[in-house]
Design an enzyme around this catalytic site. Structure first.
Site, mmCIF file in Angstrom:
data_model
loop_
_atom_site.group_PDB
_atom_site.id
_atom_site.type_symbol
_atom_site.label_atom_id
_atom_site.label_comp_id
_atom_site.label_asym_id
_atom_site.label_seq_id
_atom_site.Cartn_x
_atom_site.Cartn_y
_atom_site.Cartn_z
ATOM 1 N N PHE A 66 0.805 -1.221 0.000
ATOM 2 C CA PHE A 66 0.000 0.000 0.000
ATOM 3 C C PHE A 66 0.833 1.264 0.000
ATOM 4 C CE2 PHE A 66 -2.927 -2.891 2.519
ATOM 5 C CZ PHE A 66 -3.577 -3.322 1.373
ATOM 6 N N ASP A 103 -6.248 -9.353 5.956
ATOM 7 C CA ASP A 103 -4.853 -9.462 5.501
ATOM 8 C C ASP A 103 -3.938 -9.748 6.683
ATOM 9 O OD1 ASP A 103 -2.749 -9.537 3.741
ATOM 10 O OD2 ASP A 103 -2.554 -7.356 3.560
HETATM 11 N N1 LIG Z 1 3.849 1.005 13.187
HETATM 12 C C1 LIG Z 1 5.022 0.584 12.725
HETATM 13 N N2 LIG Z 1 6.109 0.631 13.506
HETATM 14 C C2 LIG Z 1 7.305 0.183 13.039
HETATM 15 N N3 LIG Z 1 7.496 -0.319 11.818
HETATM 16 C C3 LIG Z 1 6.468 -0.376 10.978
HETATM 17 C C4 LIG Z 1 5.172 0.066 11.387
HETATM 18 N N4 LIG Z 1 4.317 -0.137 10.364
HETATM 19 C C5 LIG Z 1 5.053 -0.676 9.355
HETATM 20 N N5 LIG Z 1 6.332 -0.832 9.711
HETATM 21 C C6 LIG Z 1 7.422 -1.371 8.893
HETATM 22 O O1 LIG Z 1 7.162 -1.023 7.534
HETATM 23 C C7 LIG Z 1 7.088 -2.179 6.722
HETATM 24 C C8 LIG Z 1 6.056 -1.998 5.633
HETATM 25 O O2 LIG Z 1 4.770 -1.953 6.222
HETATM 26 P P1 LIG Z 1 3.460 -2.117 5.386
HETATM 27 O O3 LIG Z 1 2.346 -2.260 6.335
HETATM 28 O O4 LIG Z 1 3.380 -1.051 4.393
HETATM 29 O O5 LIG Z 1 3.729 -3.399 4.575
HETATM 30 P P2 LIG Z 1 3.343 -4.895 4.754
HETATM 31 O O6 LIG Z 1 2.419 -5.037 5.907
HETATM 32 O O7 LIG Z 1 4.600 -5.671 4.766
HETATM 33 O O8 LIG Z 1 2.589 -5.217 3.418
HETATM 34 P P3 LIG Z 1 1.108 -4.796 2.980
HETATM 35 O O9 LIG Z 1 0.803 -3.476 3.587
HETATM 36 O O10 LIG Z 1 1.244 -4.739 1.497
HETATM 37 O O11 LIG Z 1 0.215 -5.888 3.433
HETATM 38 C C9 LIG Z 1 6.767 -3.294 7.670
HETATM 39 O O12 LIG Z 1 7.242 -4.504 7.189
HETATM 40 C C10 LIG Z 1 7.478 -2.864 8.938
HETATM 41 O O13 LIG Z 1 8.803 -3.283 8.911
#
Ligand SMILES: Nc1ncnc2c1ncn2[C@@H]1O[C@H](COP(=O)(O)OP(=O)(O)OP(=O)(O)O)[C@@H](O)[C@H]1O
Ligand SMILES: *[C@@H]1O[C@H](CO)[C@@H](O)[C@H](O)[C@H]1NC(C)=O
Ligand SMILES: *[C@@H]1O[C@H](CO)[C@@H](O)[C@H](O)[C@H]1NC(C)=O
Ligand SMILES: *[C@@H]1O[C@H](CO)[C@@H](O)[C@H](O)[C@H]1NC(C)=O
Ligand SMILES: *[C@@H]1O[C@H](CO)[C@@H](O)[C@H](O)[C@H]1NC(C)=O
Ligand SMILES: *[C@@H]1O[C@H](CO)[C@@H](O)[C@H](O)[C@H]1NC(C)=O
Ligand SMILES: *[C@@H]1O[C@H](CO)[C@@H](O)[C@H](O)[C@H]1NC(C)=O
Ligand SMILES: *[C@@H]1O[C@H](CO)[C@@H](O)[C@H](O)[C@H]1NC(C)=O
Ligand SMILES: *[C@@H]1O[C@H](CO)[C@@H](O)[C@H](O)[C@H]1NC(C)=O
Length: 848
Positions: free
Chosen positions: A534, A652
């Site tokens: 996203f 998800d």
């Molecule tokens: N609240 C948070 N605190 C610390 N790190 C975070 C946080 N949210 C996301 N991240 C980091 O950012 C990365 C990308 O997050 P994101 O939610 O965009 O991707 P995802 O969950 O791996 O995939 P998708 O959103 O496509 O399902 C995560 O893998 C994590 O390492």
């Protein structure tokens, strides 16, 4: 003479007939149990070890406890019609239990700790002298329910059937047992409410803890069980408040943890004279933290909603709102959301003036609340709108509310209110339609407020205030709209305050792009935490050192979603608060850019810690940490599922969406996100909602989203925790790359499961290994192909809870993280600008 003869023959016949009966049954018994006791070789069974007979050679007692016996019991055991005692406990007897029907002399039946497989119907009928029965710890009994036949046993003193696979509800038959002292039914699958006939009973020991799905309803009946001394009700689904137990003066051990209890802890509880042991953790208890005498071993835990982490009075607004909640019977929805000691920190249904932090709006519309309108609303001095329509409120409208100085709108329509219709000052819009009983003759004792407010000069003062406010509001709207048009998104948080509008939409969650640009060091590459489907996630640091995670959504995934729609959904998501959900703290709309601001999770994702711990240069997660994570995630998802709307299915769930804090406690991230972006995603066929490897089979076929989609994904996460393998591992062969398929093949036996266990786990002790087996088995259930065979998340939490508890006698860890998520970003930012604020005395700066 002939007459005499006949009598004699009849008499003789009777004797031989009945002794004959016992001989046949006893001989059957001697061949059906193993090893047969050595003295059981002779013909006269009355001489056998463990057997007692009366003068007519009828068996009165069979006592074979703790003899390592296997085998079964003869099914006509109840031909031993003179039997008083049957003691077969602590053996390994199996097979069906014989009926005990019509053994009218039977007093004592001890069958616990065996391996019987069924309880026949009629087992308990006609046991008119029964005093003690114990059938606990027969875990392989096929499900049975507590029989009504038991009512014939009026002398019953002790009934123990814990861990015996009992289902159904507790029948309302306890008026029949004036002597019952022990009722032990722990670890079964009893459901439903406590029966009314518990009231006034003389039960001393009541063990109903750890039911699989949980007993539910209120605990009120306990208050009249005045003989109670040990009360185990933990790990159920009881709701409502802790009742007044002041008459239960003998209680020394009261286990109430792991329920859904709400409301204040009553003083009658803390002052119970003989209390030695009490647990209250993992409920939704509210108000001041209770203080027990130092002699009491009390665990209150961090998972309640006490306003402060230490004893002491709550903030006055919090106190008033709790009184409001009390008049509604402390509904669970309020208990869940109203956390902490600041009513303005995202409490649902509450909006505040962001500069004074005074409550301005209470909107309880359409919440299915019943109960009454509390006069304590009067203490919320800044209240402008009070929306109570479309509930099931009864009683009268407290007249004292007419003196609320700032009130503009009171809507009580569509309820069941009664009593007089109070007269409000003219500027108050007062809607009270569709209350059929309102304004009719006052029913006596309907609870009308005695504090009638004399109208008079206040009205005109009120009117002046009203006019002033209306003018201010109008100016506010106009200037706000203009500001927006001319300058785009407001640059300072307090400028986004919509609370001066008559009915604002809790508008203070919007954060300007300038602030986010600054905290992320201009979205520097050095601040990138990760990239997902996203968008990109950046680390941000506020002036005071508080860390946040800023997710900048890819513009293409947002599709055509309008700003209004986006904002409406974000508003909902920011209100979803739970210890195990990553809190959405705010958002920003800047042109086509959409940004979400989350609380920062120091240790990153679970997937990194499972699959890339070497790269992170951290030790791999221990099993204890893994089950704790599993329980945390289970609790978070259970909470999401408990929210009413369809939209609170995560869709998800995966280890990359599970984030860890410094204590390695887990929170679920990205809930609600799929829904927000989904509209824009329909056309993009490259990405389903959900992630391959975590999607259940039915999803591919139907695309239907139910809660069971999350349960499946959760099962896959459990498999990852057990095996240390990814849901999809493309480096492996076709047969083993799909974790769920591969793992399920090994679930047939414990030996096989051993092959799936992550090599880095220390499995040298029994407890750990057993715990791993249980989680593996649970993973199997969660990933059942038939969605209807998958358990719900509450079941999952109930299975995982005890596994975590084994290691966690004290709640120390949780206490330290208390209140971590109780404060909102805008409030932190605001406090930043106001160094005199007292907020940080309650919440340390880095406690976000
Ligand atoms: N609240 C948070 N605190 C610390 N790190 C975070 C946080 N949210 C996301 N991240 C980091 O950012 C990365 C990308 O997050 P994101 O939610 O965009 O991707 P995802 O969950 O791996 O995939 P998708 O959103 O496509 O399902 C995560 O893998 C994590 O390492
Ligand atoms: C038990 O009693 C019934 C009749 O009361 C009789 O038919 C049956 O044979 C008896 N069984 C044994 C094993 O004695
Ligand atoms: C059964 O026998 C044991 C000794 O073998 C004794 O300790 C126990 O009290 C007896 N139980 C009953 C119920 O009579
Ligand atoms: C118990 O006795 C009643 C009446 O005395 C009889 O109807 C019933 O069949 C008996 N039950 C069993 C299982 O023997
Ligand atoms: C308190 O309860 C716990 C758990 O049931 C038990 O282990 C402990 O011995 C009890 N302590 C007292 C003083 O009763
Ligand atoms: C009050 O809450 C109801 C139900 O959530 C909602 O439909 C309504 O729009 C809200 N009213 C105001 C004025 O915010
Ligand atoms: C906010 O509330 C406090 C006390 O509840 C009160 O003293 C103060 O005047 C209120 N502020 C406004 C702007 O209403
Ligand atoms: C309203 O409350 C009454 C009792 O207070 C209850 O009997 C009734 O079922 C409730 N109605 C609804 C629709 O909840
Ligand atoms: C309204 O309340 C009265 C008692 O105050 C009750 O008898 C009646 O059933 C209630 N009506 C509804 C629709 O809940």
């Amino acid at each position: 003479m002939a007459h005499h003869h006949l009598l004699f023959i009849t008499f003789f016949f009777l004797i031989s007939f009945s002794t004959g009966d016992d001989a046949v049954v006893m001989s059957k018994l001697s061949t059906s149990i193993f090893p047969t006791p050595s003295t059981w070789k002779t013909n006269n069974f009355c001489d056998w070890e463990g057997i007692t007979c009366d003068n007519s050679n009828r068996v009165t007692s069979v006592n074979l406890s703790s003899k390592s016996l296997t085998g079964t019991l003869p099914l006509d055991l109840n031909n031993l019609s003179q039997l008083k005692t049957l003691a077969l406990q602590r053996n390994s007897l199996s097979g069906d239990l014989p009926t005990l029907a019509n053994l009218t002399l039977l007093e004592q039946v001890l069958l616990d700790n065996n391996n019987f497989v069924s309880v026949p119907s009629g087992f308990f009928s006609g046991l008119t002298n029964l005093q003690t029965i114990s059938i606990s710890d027969n875990p392989n009994l096929s499900p049975w329910s507590l029989p009504n036949d038991l009512t014939q046993s009026a002398s019953l003193q002790s009934f123990a059937a814990s861990n015996a696979n009992i289902i159904g509800s507790i029948p309302d038959i306890f008026y029949n047992f004036p002597n019952l002292e022990n009722l032990r039914l722990s670890y079964n699958n009893l459901i439903g409410a406590l029966p009314a006939s518990f009231g006034g009973s003389k039960i001393v020991n009541l063990w109903l803890n750890n039911q699989e799905q949980g007993l539910s309803g209120s605990l009120d009946v306990i208050s009249s069980m005045t003989h109670l001394s040990q009360v185990w009700l933990q790990a159920n689904a009881f709701t409502g408040t802790i009742p007044d137990l002041s008459k239960c003066i003998n209680i020394f051990d009261l286990q109430l943890r792991d329920n859904q209890l709400t409301g204040l802890v009553p003083n009658s509880l803390t002052s119970l004279p003989n209390l030695a042991n009490i647990t209250l953790e993992n409920n939704k208890l509210q108000g001041p933290m209770p203080v027990f005498q130092s002699s009491v071993a009390a665990t209150l835990g961090s998972n309640n909603n006490f306003c402060l982490a230490t004893p002491g009075n709550c903030d006055p607004q919090v106190t008033s709102l709790l009184e409001v909640a009390g008049a509604l019977g402390y509904p669970i929805s309020l208990a869940v959301s109203w956390e902490g000691n600041n009513a303005c920190a995202h409490w649902s249904f509450i909006s505040c003036d962001s500069s004074t932090e005074n409550v301005t709006i209470v909107n309880f519309s359409k919440q299915k609340f019943s109960g009454t309108i509390s006069p304590s609303f009067r203490n919320l001095i800044s209240l402008k709108s009070l929306l109570l329509s479309d509930n099931n409120l009864t009683g009268s409208i407290p007249t004292i509310l007419t003196s609320l100085p700032n009130l503009q709108l009171l809507d009580v329509s569509y309820n069941n209110l009664s009593g007089i219709i109070p007269e409000f000052p003219q500027h108050v819009r007062f809607l009270h339609g569709n209350n059929p009983l309102l304004g009719q003759t006052i029913p006596s004792g309907s609870g009308g407020s005695p504090l009638q407010h004399p109208k008079g000069s206040l009205v005109s003062t009120g009117m002046v205030i009203g006019i002033v406010i209306s003018v201010l509001v109008f100016v506010g709207i106009v200037s706000c709209a203009c500001y927006y048009k001319c300058y785009g998104a407001p640059t300072k948080l307090h400028n986004t305050d919509h609370n001066e509008m008559p009915i604002p939409e809790n508008g203070n969650l919007m954060i300007s792009i300038q602030v986010l640009d600054q905290v992320t060091n201009h979205f520097s590459d050095n601040n990138v935490l990760g990239r997902g489907g996203f968008g990109t996630v950046y680390k941000g640091e506020l002036d005071d050192g508080t860390m946040v995670a800023v997710k900048r959504m890819k513009s293409d995934v947002m599709g055509t979603k309008g700003m209004k729609e986006f904002r409406a959904e974000i508003e909902v998501l920011t209100k979803v608060r739970h210890r195990h959900l990553v809190a959405l703290l705010g958002y920003c709309i800047d042109g086509n850019d959409r940004l979400l601001v989350y609380e920062y999770m120091q240790q990153g994702t679970l997937s990194q810690h499972l699959f890339d711990w070497r790269g992170l240069e951290t030790p791999p997660l221990s099993w204890k940490q893994r089950v704790t994570v599993a329980l945390d995630v289970g609790r978070g998802v259970e909470y999401l599922h408990s929210l009413a709307q369809q939209s609170f299915i995560h869709r998800d769930l995966k280890s990359a969406n599970i984030l860890l804090d410094d204590d390695m406690r887990a929170k679920v991230a990205d809930f609600g996100l799929v829904k927000i972006v989904l509209k824009g995603m329909y056309s993009v066929e490259t990405r389903l909602a959900g992630t391959f490897g975590y999607l259940p089979p039915e999803y591919a076929g139907t695309g239907r989203v139910t809660r069971k989609v999350d349960v499946y994904a959760f099962g896959v996460v459990l498999m990852e925790l057990v095996s240390g393998r990814k849901a999809i591992d493309e480096t492996l062969s076709d047969e083993s790359c799909h974790l769920a398929t591969w793992f399920r093949r090994f679930l047939v036996s414990k030996e096989n499961i051993t092959n799936c266990i992550d090599q880095v786990l220390d499995t040298s002790d029994e407890v750990t290994l057993e715990s791993i087996f249980k989680v593996a088995e649970l993973a199997g259930h969660c990933t059942a192909c038939d969605p209807f065979k998958r358990p719900n998340m509450s079941y999952v939490v109930n299975v995982l809870g005890p596994l975590v508890e084994q290691w966690e006698p004290s709640q120390l860890n949780e206490d330290q993280t208390y209140h971590r998520h109780h404060i909102s970003l805008p409030h932190v930012l605001q406090v930043n600008e106001d160094t005199n604020s007292m907020l940080f005395n309650v919440f340390p700066p880095n406690s976000i």
